[in-house]
Scaffold this motif. Sequence first.
Motif, PDB file in Angstrom:
ATOM      1  N   MET A   1     -25.151 -20.580  36.760  1.00  0.00           N
ATOM      2  CA  MET A   1     -24.189 -20.319  36.031  1.00  0.00           C
ATOM      3  C   MET A   1     -23.289 -21.533  35.779  1.00  0.00           C
ATOM      4  SD  MET A   1     -22.886 -16.703  37.402  1.00  0.00           S
ATOM      5  CE  MET A   1     -24.079 -15.269  38.102  1.00  0.00           C
ATOM      6  N   ARG A   2     -23.530 -22.130  34.381  1.00  0.00           N
ATOM      7  CA  ARG A   2     -22.788 -23.193  33.930  1.00  0.00           C
ATOM      8  C   ARG A   2     -21.660 -23.380  33.572  1.00  0.00           C
ATOM      9  NH1 ARG A   2     -28.399 -24.986  30.719  1.00  0.00           N
ATOM     10  NH2 ARG A   2     -29.691 -24.917  32.507  1.00  0.00           N
ATOM     11  N   HIS A   3     -21.261 -22.041  33.169  1.00  0.00           N
ATOM     12  CA  HIS A   3     -19.869 -22.142  32.547  1.00  0.00           C
ATOM     13  C   HIS A   3     -18.746 -21.038  33.315  1.00  0.00           C
ATOM     14  CE1 HIS A   3     -21.110 -23.738  28.452  1.00  0.00           C
ATOM     15  NE2 HIS A   3     -22.114 -23.274  28.889  1.00  0.00           N
ATOM     16  N   GLY A   4     -17.593 -21.584  33.254  1.00  0.00           N
ATOM     17  CA  GLY A   4     -16.517 -20.676  33.820  1.00  0.00           C
ATOM     18  C   GLY A   4     -16.371 -19.243  33.384  1.00  0.00           C
ATOM     19  N   THR A   5     -16.450 -19.092  32.205  1.00  0.00           N
ATOM     20  CA  THR A   5     -16.420 -17.745  31.905  1.00  0.00           C
ATOM     21  C   THR A   5     -17.546 -16.819  32.475  1.00  0.00           C
ATOM     22  OG1 THR A   5     -15.453 -18.274  29.558  1.00  0.00           O
ATOM     23  CG2 THR A   5     -16.563 -16.193  29.685  1.00  0.00           C
ATOM     24  N   THR A   6     -18.711 -17.388  32.677  1.00  0.00           N
ATOM     25  CA  THR A   6     -19.924 -16.815  33.210  1.00  0.00           C
ATOM     26  C   THR A   6     -19.373 -16.349  34.778  1.00  0.00           C
ATOM     27  OG1 THR A   6     -21.355 -17.777  31.582  1.00  0.00           O
ATOM     28  CG2 THR A   6     -22.432 -16.758  33.677  1.00  0.00           C
ATOM     29  N   HIS A   7     -19.021 -17.540  35.390  1.00  0.00           N
ATOM     30  CA  HIS A   7     -18.622 -17.325  37.001  1.00  0.00           C
ATOM     31  C   HIS A   7     -17.597 -16.178  37.106  1.00  0.00           C
ATOM     32  CE1 HIS A   7     -20.893 -20.626  38.899  1.00  0.00           C
ATOM     33  NE2 HIS A   7     -20.592 -21.029  37.778  1.00  0.00           N
ATOM     34  N   LYS A   8     -16.544 -16.072  36.308  1.00  0.00           N
ATOM     35  CA  LYS A   8     -15.445 -15.303  36.428  1.00  0.00           C
ATOM     36  C   LYS A   8     -15.740 -14.139  36.234  1.00  0.00           C
ATOM     37  CE  LYS A   8     -11.991 -18.825  35.483  1.00  0.00           C
ATOM     38  NZ  LYS A   8     -10.872 -19.483  34.462  1.00  0.00           N
ATOM     39  N   LEU A   9     -16.709 -13.519  35.065  1.00  0.00           N
ATOM     40  CA  LEU A   9     -17.049 -12.384  34.630  1.00  0.00           C
ATOM     41  C   LEU A   9     -17.925 -11.829  35.503  1.00  0.00           C
ATOM     42  CD1 LEU A   9     -16.625 -10.348  32.306  1.00  0.00           C
ATOM     43  CD2 LEU A   9     -18.597 -11.155  31.227  1.00  0.00           C
ATOM     44  N   PHE A  10     -18.939 -12.495  36.000  1.00  0.00           N
ATOM     45  CA  PHE A  10     -19.807 -11.959  37.225  1.00  0.00           C
ATOM     46  C   PHE A  10     -19.239 -11.536  38.262  1.00  0.00           C
ATOM     47  CE2 PHE A  10     -22.384 -12.887  40.999  1.00  0.00           C
ATOM     48  CZ  PHE A  10     -23.170 -12.042  40.693  1.00  0.00           C
ATOM     49  N   ALA A  11     -18.093 -12.524  38.855  1.00  0.00           N
ATOM     50  CA  ALA A  11     -17.399 -12.200  39.905  1.00  0.00           C
ATOM     51  C   ALA A  11     -16.523 -10.883  39.812  1.00  0.00           C
ATOM     52  CB  ALA A  11     -16.373 -13.471  40.241  1.00  0.00           C
ATOM     53  N   TYR A  12     -16.102 -10.878  38.631  1.00  0.00           N
ATOM     54  CA  TYR A  12     -15.108  -9.520  38.481  1.00  0.00           C
ATOM     55  C   TYR A  12     -16.074  -8.305  38.407  1.00  0.00           C
ATOM     56  CZ  TYR A  12     -12.617  -5.866  36.007  1.00  0.00           C
ATOM     57  OH  TYR A  12     -12.002  -4.776  35.663  1.00  0.00           O
ATOM     58  N   TRP A  13     -17.018  -8.378  37.776  1.00  0.00           N
ATOM     59  CA  TRP A  13     -18.424  -7.281  37.487  1.00  0.00           C
ATOM     60  C   TRP A  13     -18.663  -7.064  39.031  1.00  0.00           C
ATOM     61  CZ3 TRP A  13     -23.087  -7.277  38.966  1.00  0.00           C
ATOM     62  CH2 TRP A  13     -24.088  -6.071  38.908  1.00  0.00           C
ATOM     63  N   ASN A  14     -18.844  -7.911  39.944  1.00  0.00           N
ATOM     64  CA  ASN A  14     -19.253  -7.666  41.237  1.00  0.00           C
ATOM     65  C   ASN A  14     -18.705  -7.018  41.914  1.00  0.00           C
ATOM     66  OD1 ASN A  14     -21.802  -7.871  42.700  1.00  0.00           O
ATOM     67  ND2 ASN A  14     -21.116  -9.729  43.779  1.00  0.00           N
ATOM     68  N   GLU A  15     -17.346  -7.463  41.617  1.00  0.00           N
ATOM     69  CA  GLU A  15     -16.041  -6.737  42.617  1.00  0.00           C
ATOM     70  C   GLU A  15     -15.921  -5.248  42.452  1.00  0.00           C
ATOM     71  OE1 GLU A  15     -11.150  -6.973  42.560  1.00  0.00           O
ATOM     72  OE2 GLU A  15     -12.489  -8.559  41.933  1.00  0.00           O
ATOM     73  N   VAL A  16     -15.888  -5.109  41.038  1.00  0.00           N
ATOM     74  CA  VAL A  16     -15.851  -3.562  40.683  1.00  0.00           C
ATOM     75  C   VAL A  16     -17.141  -2.739  41.053  1.00  0.00           C
ATOM     76  CG1 VAL A  16     -15.622  -2.075  38.623  1.00  0.00           C
ATOM     77  CG2 VAL A  16     -14.460  -4.309  38.724  1.00  0.00           C
ATOM     78  N   ARG A  17     -18.313  -3.413  40.984  1.00  0.00           N
ATOM     79  CA  ARG A  17     -19.323  -2.726  41.380  1.00  0.00           C
ATOM     80  C   ARG A  17     -19.465  -2.288  42.974  1.00  0.00           C
ATOM     81  NH1 ARG A  17     -23.940  -4.022  44.181  1.00  0.00           N
ATOM     82  NH2 ARG A  17     -23.432  -6.064  44.456  1.00  0.00           N
ATOM     83  N   GLY A  18     -19.003  -2.804  43.826  1.00  0.00           N
ATOM     84  CA  GLY A  18     -18.889  -2.498  45.047  1.00  0.00           C
ATOM     85  C   GLY A  18     -20.329  -2.549  45.451  1.00  0.00           C
ATOM     86  N   ASP A  19     -20.592  -1.183  46.113  1.00  0.00           N
ATOM     87  CA  ASP A  19     -21.963  -1.130  46.793  1.00  0.00           C
ATOM     88  C   ASP A  19     -22.937  -0.319  45.738  1.00  0.00           C
ATOM     89  OD1 ASP A  19     -20.800   1.241  47.126  1.00  0.00           O
ATOM     90  OD2 ASP A  19     -21.226   1.429  49.318  1.00  0.00           O
ATOM     91  N   ARG A  20     -22.527  -0.197  44.575  1.00  0.00           N
ATOM     92  CA  ARG A  20     -23.256   0.739  43.567  1.00  0.00           C
ATOM     93  C   ARG A  20     -24.387  -0.059  42.933  1.00  0.00           C
ATOM     94  NH1 ARG A  20     -18.366   3.030  40.132  1.00  0.00           N
ATOM     95  NH2 ARG A  20     -17.589   0.701  40.605  1.00  0.00           N
ATOM     96  N   LEU A  21     -25.226   0.532  42.195  1.00  0.00           N
ATOM     97  CA  LEU A  21     -26.124  -0.158  41.429  1.00  0.00           C
ATOM     98  C   LEU A  21     -25.510  -1.071  40.210  1.00  0.00           C
ATOM     99  CD1 LEU A  21     -29.466  -0.226  40.433  1.00  0.00           C
ATOM    100  CD2 LEU A  21     -28.691   1.237  38.775  1.00  0.00           C
TER     101      LEU A  21
END
Length: 206
Positions: A1-21
């Motif tokens: 991941m090369r862009h700050g927006t990419t990193h931040k959005l992935f981190a947020y999505w992964n946090e909200v995802r928890g242990d779900r698919l």
Amino acid sequence: MRHGTTHKLFAYWNEVRGDRLAPQRFDIEPGRIGELLPETLIIEHTEDAVYRFRLAGTRISERFGGEFRGRPLLDLFSTEEAAVVARTLDIMARQGAVGLFHIHSSTLEGSETLSELILLPLVHGPDHVDRYLGAWSIEPREATTDGSPYLMHAILDYELIWPRGRPSSVATNAAAQSPIADNVRYARIVRQDRRQFLVYDGGRSN
């Protein structure tokens, strides 16, 4: 991941995802990613099997040419590349992968830039993925001096990222029918003369 927006959005999505698919569509709170919204998008997989822009941020519209709402995502690419994107989105939906695409974008006047598109699966409905949260970014300094949009796009490479470290166990038998192996981490499109090849880096690590 090369862009700050990419990193931040992935981190947020992964946090909200928890242990779900994948997280539910309505788990996403725009207020928590306010600074990212100009470069974010949502793709929906419609009943007629079209991957269509449901939402696109203002920066995406400005840099990549007009209103995106309702436009088919796959129309942005060549026939061969569109097939790659469609197969990748199918794997993402079934196995909880994240898709990361590096794209060469150009204007009609010949200006060029590299852009990065991340797509993250969302569950919308009882139990299946038919939405994708994403971000499409280029460096601010890459904006063209004449303001012309980047209208032509070619995928340079892409990778599937497994937030769980491996494909989800909910994968169906359709995985065996996919031209993309489940253990593919990275693939790139290679052009030679007028021919085009899709090269996969994968296989066993031992």
